[in-house]
Design an enzyme around this catalytic site. Sequence first.
Site, PDB file in Angstrom:
ATOM      1  N   TYR A  64      -3.425   3.761   2.309  1.00  0.00           N
ATOM      2  CA  TYR A  64      -3.295   4.359   3.252  1.00  0.00           C
ATOM      3  C   TYR A  64      -4.800   4.591   4.141  1.00  0.00           C
ATOM      4  CZ  TYR A  64      -2.029   6.713   8.129  1.00  0.00           C
ATOM      5  OH  TYR A  64      -2.095   7.146   8.610  1.00  0.00           O
TER       6      TYR A  64
ATOM      7  N   SER B 189       2.372   2.467  -4.791  1.00  0.00           N
ATOM      8  CA  SER B 189       2.129   1.300  -4.744  1.00  0.00           C
ATOM      9  C   SER B 189       1.387   0.046  -5.533  1.00  0.00           C
ATOM     10  CB  SER B 189       0.705   0.695  -3.664  1.00  0.00           C
ATOM     11  OG  SER B 189      -0.374   1.076  -3.897  1.00  0.00           O
TER      12      SER B 189
ATOM     13  N   TYR C  59       0.819  -1.718   0.106  1.00  0.00           N
ATOM     14  CA  TYR C  59      -0.079   0.027  -0.344  1.00  0.00           C
ATOM     15  C   TYR C  59       0.717   1.086   0.258  1.00  0.00           C
ATOM     16  CZ  TYR C  59       0.826   0.209   4.991  1.00  0.00           C
ATOM     17  OH  TYR C  59       1.599   0.777   6.493  1.00  0.00           O
ATOM     18  N   CYS C  60       0.528   2.280  -0.817  1.00  0.00           N
ATOM     19  CA  CYS C  60       0.580   3.719  -0.563  1.00  0.00           C
ATOM     20  C   CYS C  60      -0.689   4.373  -0.012  1.00  0.00           C
ATOM     21  CB  CYS C  60       0.814   4.062  -1.765  1.00  0.00           C
ATOM     22  SG  CYS C  60       0.482   4.503  -2.793  1.00  0.00           S
ATOM     23  N   TRP C  61       0.084   5.902  -0.380  1.00  0.00           N
ATOM     24  CA  TRP C  61      -1.326   6.885   0.171  1.00  0.00           C
ATOM     25  C   TRP C  61      -2.666   6.642   0.224  1.00  0.00           C
ATOM     26  CZ3 TRP C  61      -1.358  10.088   4.405  1.00  0.00           C
ATOM     27  CH2 TRP C  61      -1.805  10.452   4.388  1.00  0.00           C
TER      28      TRP C  61
END
Length: 345
Positions: free
Chosen positions: A123, A102, A94-96
């Site tokens: 996130y 991601s 995952y990323c933001w």
Amino acid sequence: MPVTLDSLGALASLPFDEIIDVRSPSEFAEDHIPGAINLPVLSDAERARVGTIYVQEDKFLARKIGAALVARNAAAHIEGPLADRGGGWRPLVYCWRGGQRSGSFTVILKQIGWQADTVAGGYQSYRRLVADMLYEQDFPAHVVLIDGGTGTAKTRLLTHLAAQGGQVLDLEEMAAHRGSVFGPIAGGQPPQKAFESTLAAHITALDPARPVYVEAESTRIGRINLPPALARAMKAAEVVRLTAPMAARVTHLLSDYADLVADPDTLDTILGRLVRYHGHDQVAEWRALAATGDLARLVESLIVTHYDPRYTRIAGPGQAAPLCLPDLEEATLAATARRLIADHG
């Protein structure tokens, strides 16, 4: 297909071997999914550089530079931290927001043959679940509040309760602070969001049918704010109020605050912060006791003059009858824990 997080409890049952946070180190440090490892595809400086180019120069150029940086960093992760992962490894990335960072890293992992996937919404989707639990929902279990004046070994009692199978939330441990002006711990406190993630993970693991024991705190532990769901539950909780002889309290505090006892400069600095409450003359007397090493008298004076009057004002007249402990030995605290569990379940 990206994985949708419907609840915090679902995290433990997801069919993945590892959770990877590909955000920058500063984003990860502020908060992350518990248990995730940080393999940033852009460093803080790289992220700032790409963002500046995207906004001020050219979006296409920013994407091209970003793609090269992501590929370079991904290669370093594959050759480094991920070098020992076998062919059946399944990572969740995952990323933001579950977007480019991601997605790009996951494409590379899939090309290798790993069964990688991303978190839908990244996130932010996880953070919404945490915020909903702690700010919107009711606390899910019956709270028994362990209260008492400073030095009555409330935290040590929590340890005995946990050792005997009781459900415990140790808020001071999560906040890395002992909950008073003398409370800072080496290493400092976590960010607010990181504290809330740790707290939410502990709450998710609770059995709602059983009570949970929590040490009485104000709405702030150092610079950490207790979120509303827990604060409301603690305000309405059943209270167990501990008392103990002064000598036992002094001995306990000298042990519990051994780091301050060993650091005269820090102790003196903290004593100086009490001038606004007690004036220069009283603080000068405390500083003199510290300087001569008469720490037992210092601690007793702080209890009598600073802590007990403040506790009496906060506790008010509606408190439950006290649970009077003859001492604060481990055997006494263990017996008290057994009694509480027998009484409350």
